[in-house]
Structure formats: structure tokens, C-alpha cells
Design a protein around this motif. Structure first.
Motif, PDB file in Angstrom:
ATOM      1  N   LEU A 179      17.149  36.944  22.261  1.00 24.98           N
ATOM      2  CA  LEU A 179      15.794  36.961  21.720  1.00 24.98           C
ATOM      3  C   LEU A 179      15.801  37.200  20.211  1.00 24.98           C
ATOM      4  N   SER A 180      16.754  38.004  19.750  1.00 23.48           N
ATOM      5  CA  SER A 180      16.867  38.258  18.312  1.00 23.48           C
ATOM      6  C   SER A 180      17.179  36.967  17.556  1.00 23.48           C
ATOM      7  N   VAL A 181      18.128  36.191  18.075  1.00 25.38           N
ATOM      8  CA  VAL A 181      18.499  34.929  17.428  1.00 25.38           C
ATOM      9  C   VAL A 181      17.336  33.934  17.500  1.00 25.38           C
ATOM     10  N   ASN A 186      12.746  30.953  15.325  1.00 29.10           N
ATOM     11  CA  ASN A 186      11.344  30.557  15.507  1.00 29.10           C
ATOM     12  C   ASN A 186      10.494  30.996  14.321  1.00 29.10           C
ATOM     13  N   GLY A 187      10.827  32.180  13.770  1.00 26.07           N
ATOM     14  CA  GLY A 187      10.096  32.683  12.612  1.00 26.07           C
ATOM     15  C   GLY A 187      10.260  31.788  11.397  1.00 26.07           C
ATOM     16  N   LEU A 188      11.295  30.967  11.407  1.00 28.59           N
ATOM     17  CA  LEU A 188      11.533  30.031  10.310  1.00 28.59           C
ATOM     18  C   LEU A 188      11.084  28.619  10.667  1.00 28.59           C
ATOM     19  N   VAL A 232      20.365  27.369   8.778  1.00 30.41           N
ATOM     20  CA  VAL A 232      19.625  28.589   9.109  1.00 30.41           C
ATOM     21  C   VAL A 232      20.494  29.536   9.934  1.00 30.41           C
ATOM     22  N   LEU A 233      21.242  28.993  10.900  1.00 26.74           N
ATOM     23  CA  LEU A 233      22.161  29.833  11.679  1.00 26.74           C
ATOM     24  C   LEU A 233      23.180  30.514  10.768  1.00 26.74           C
ATOM     25  N   GLU A 234      23.642  29.770   9.747  1.00 26.27           N
ATOM     26  CA  GLU A 234      24.633  30.331   8.825  1.00 26.27           C
ATOM     27  C   GLU A 234      23.990  31.377   7.923  1.00 26.27           C
ATOM     28  N   ASP A 235      22.820  31.095   7.374  1.00 28.90           N
ATOM     29  CA  ASP A 235      22.129  32.056   6.518  1.00 28.90           C
ATOM     30  C   ASP A 235      21.729  33.310   7.286  1.00 28.90           C
ATOM     31  N   SER A 236      21.506  33.169   8.591  1.00 30.72           N
ATOM     32  CA  SER A 236      21.139  34.309   9.437  1.00 30.72           C
ATOM     33  C   SER A 236      22.353  35.108   9.886  1.00 30.72           C
ATOM     34  N   VAL A 237      23.533  34.730   9.433  1.00 34.35           N
ATOM     35  CA  VAL A 237      24.812  35.388   9.754  1.00 34.35           C
ATOM     36  C   VAL A 237      25.077  35.361  11.257  1.00 34.35           C
ATOM     37  N   VAL A 238      24.624  34.303  11.918  1.00 33.28           N
ATOM     38  CA  VAL A 238      24.913  34.092  13.336  1.00 33.28           C
ATOM     39  C   VAL A 238      26.103  33.156  13.489  1.00 33.28           C
TER      40      VAL A 238
END
Length: 397
Positions: A179-181, A186-188, A232-238
């Protein structure tokens, strides 16, 4: 304006203090926070204050930081623990006699390596840890289950000192990570279904090379959309994107590899894609599968090497680390140091012949072998010991 007023009141009520520390947690939840902090800095109100602003959506914080360069700001990523910090923290807090025998913690603290260490230095430090190989192998197996996030680690080891058995990590914790990911994406403005398709393809091609066109063909989106989602996944450090290099240049348009930044992200998102509600059992199945376990291991090594070398903005990952691919030969990781390029191969089992490429250093990480061929500049050593020795960059918190 409310944030500005509260901070101004905080300063005005403490006029005699020469240095103040202001901690702002979950700063993302305050609309326009970056504009307010910029105004305070520009008007000299932060001259006697150190502001620590943290948040759970690093992509947003990074974009905000880029709008306000200078002003004495330092940008750091709070990333999961690497294996070295994992072991040192457990040894300090759990005091388990079997896992952490006498002299273990002190020996580890006194033994360390960096990306600039010579093969001789690495061999010397690996030899210093050899008496604790059994313990480090066991701890590394646990690390592959829990990753470096505090909550899974705490739950897993909660009763370990008394029972000598780990706890099962509950399914709701995997759900929280999922849910965090999804919430961050979704927020973006990213769609759930596209995120699911993308994660499914990343997992099915894990540790393999492919390009964004190939990913797009396996989903219902265009190449540009897929690239946006991966960014976005990379910028989110995921996730972390690794580009290829042939010792002549970085090949940004060629095939890439995508890794998740922590094993617990892998297990959680794998459960999400599979629709598996038994997250912990799914994690154990992943690690019992030889092929899957080898891919997770490769990702762990990639993230440790990146943690050891990167400095936000000054030394980003694609400026010092890639995978080697010249169309005929491949090497898992190519790391650029002060004295040239080093190649690192990862083998889940025993070592194999290193690809014949002219490099400054060659390192093969395998299960339990240790041998050093000084003439060929090739070191074979156990991955639990190597990773336990490897220090992270000072900018990786």
C-alpha cells in the motif's frame, strides 16, 4: 503560511539560543512546504537553525530540493540497512550468544572495505572474518527474508534470544509495504493497473536485461509511459535502473536491468502480483527456489555496491556503476574507481570462470570459496563476508 508562522514563533520564543534544530517529519503532508522554507532561508531566519525535513515520498522531496539549490541544503536518502549495519545493530541489541559469539562484533567493527579497496585488502579483511563464516551465512539468510527495514527485522527477531527461533512476519506488514508503494505512485497520478502490469514484468524479468520498448510491448502502455513509471519507482527509492557499459561508453538506449532496492520490497511486491496472501511463506518459497534466490542475491549485491558509492547529485549511480555488455560477454557489475574499472560477478553457488575482459580488478562472489590469484587480479570470496565488510557511503543514512 501556517508553517511559516509556527517556525517564526519557534525562533522568536528562543532569542538567546545560538543554534536551533528543527525537525519536520512527513513534510510532504504540508502543501507548499518548500516555498515556505525557501522564504525563511532567503530572509535569514534559518541562519541559526539546522532544519531536518523528512518524508515518506522521496520523489516529491527530491523535486522540491531541486527547485531551491544552494541555501546550505544537503540531500540524503534514508535507505534500508545494508548487511553490515544489519549485523552490527543486531549484535548490539539482541546479544544472542550463538549468533554473536565473543569477539564477533569487535572483529567486524575493526574489519571493513570500500569500493576503492585493493584485492589484497579485501582478502585480508575476509580472512579476519573467516572464523565467523557460519554465523554470517545464517544472518545473511535472515537478511534475504527481512531486508533492511526496521519493522520486519524487529518482528522477525522479537523472541529470538529466548527461543533461538525467528518469528513469522505477519501478512499485514507485506500489505503495508504494498500500500505504501501504490499510495506513493497513485499520489503522483499513476494508474493501479499499469503499476501492476509493470511490476509483474519487472519481476518476471528480474535481473535480466531488457529495454523500455520490450516492457511496453508486454503491457498496454507506450514506451514513454513505461519510462515515466520506472523513473517514479527509482525516484521513490523503490527500484534501481542499471545501464550497460562496454568500457567505451554507457549505453543509455540499450538494454537495462531493474532491481528493487531491498529484498522485502521484492517479497511484498511479488506477493501483490501473485495475489498471495501468505507473504512470509511466499518469501521462503522464493529463497528455496534456486533461480529466484540467485536473482534476489544479485539485486542485494547491486544495492550494496550502489550504497557504498553514491552521493546524491554529486555521484549518482549511473556515473560509477553499470553491468558490462559488449554484445558477446557480460559481467554482472562494472564499477568505476579512481584507478580504473573493476568487474564483479555473483554466483549463488560455486564460482565459475571469470569472463576474459581486461579490468583493474575481478571479483567473484560465491557461497563459500576464498582464493586470490594475484597474477590474474582475481579474487573469489564468500558473498556474506564481502557484504558484511562493505561500508556504505557517508551520504547514505
Amino acid at each position: 503560511r501556517e508553517l511559516r508562522e509556527k517556525i517564526t514563533w519557534f525562533f522568536d520564543s528562543r532569542p538567546s539560543l545560538q543554534l536551533l534544530f528543527l525537525f519536520l517529519d512527513e513534510i510532504n503532508e504540508v502543501r507548499g512546504w518548500d516555498v515556505e522554507l525557501k522564504w525563511l532561508a532567503d530572509n535569514g531566519l534559518l541562519d541559526r537553525c539546522c532544519v531536518v525535513a523528512t518524508g515518506s515520498r522521496p520523489a516529491e522531496i527530491k523535486r522540491a530540493a531541486e527547485k531551491s539549490p544552494g541555501r546550505g541544503q544537503v540531500f540524503c536518502n534514508f535507505k534500508p540497512l545494508n548487511f553490515r549495519d544489519y549485523v552490527l545493530n543486531l549484535s548490539r541489541h539482541f546479544r544472542h550468544e550463538r549468533l554473536f559469539p565473543v569477539n564477533f562484533e569487535q572483529r567486524l567493527r575493526n574489519s571493513k572495505i570500500s569500493l576503492e579497496s585493493s584485492l589484497g585488502e579485501i582478502e585480508k579483511n575476509v580472512n579476519a572474518l573467516l572464523p565467523f563464516s557460519k554465523e554470517l551465512r545464517e544472518l545473511f539468510g535472515y537478511y534475504l527474508l527481512t531486508g533492511g527495514f526496521p519493522k520486519p527485522i524487529t518482528i522477525f527477531f522479537k523472541n529470538f534470544k529466548e527461543t533461538d527461533l525467528p518469528n513469522e512476519i505477519p501478512s499485514n506488514l507485506y500489505q503495508d509495504f504494498i500500500l505504501s508503494v501504490l499510495g506513493d505512485l497513485n499520489g503522483l497520478g499513476l494508474r493501479d493497473e499499469t503499476v501492476r502490469q509493470l511490476l509483474e514484468k519487472i519481476l518476471s524479468n528480474y535481473a535480466s536485461k531488457y529495454d523500455f520498448n520490450g516492457l511496453a510491448q508486454q503491457t498496454t502502455e507506450t514506451r514513454q509511459t513505461i519510462k515515466k513509471y520506472v523513473d517514479v519507482l527509482e525516484d521513490s527509492v523503490v527500484a534501481q535502473v542499471l545501464y550497460s557499459h562496454d568500457l567505451a561508453k554507457v549505453k543509455y538506449k540499450a538494454s537495462k536491468k531493474i532491481y528493487f532496492t531491498d529484498p522485502f520490497y521484492y517479497h511484498s511486491l511479488d506477493a501483490f502480483v501473485k495475489g498471495d496472501i501468505g507473504g512470509f511463506n511466499n518469501s521462503k518459497k522464493n529463497l528455496l527456489d534456486e533461480e529466484c534466490a540467485s536473482k534476489i542475491l544479485e539485486a542485494v549485491v547491486a544495492n550494496h555496491l550502489l550504497l557504498a558509492g553514491e552521493t546524491p547529485y554529486l555521484r549518482e549511480s549511473n556515473s560509477f556503476m553499470w553491468f558490462y555488455d559488449n554484445g558477446k560477454k557480460e559481467i554482472d557489475f562494472l564499477v568505476k574507481g579512481e584507478e580504473g574499472y573493476s568487474g564483479i560477478e555473483v554466483k549463488h553457488g560455486s564460482s565459475d570462470r571469470f569472463p576474459p575482459v581486461d579490468l583493474r580488478n575481478k571479483i567473484t562472489l560465491c557461497k563459500d570459496e576464498l582464493q586470490f590469484n594475484e597474477k590474474d587480479r582475481h579474487l573469489v570470496c564468500p558473498y556474506p563476508l564481502f557484504l558484511a565488510l562493505l561500508e556504505k557511503s557517508p551520504s547514505a543514512l
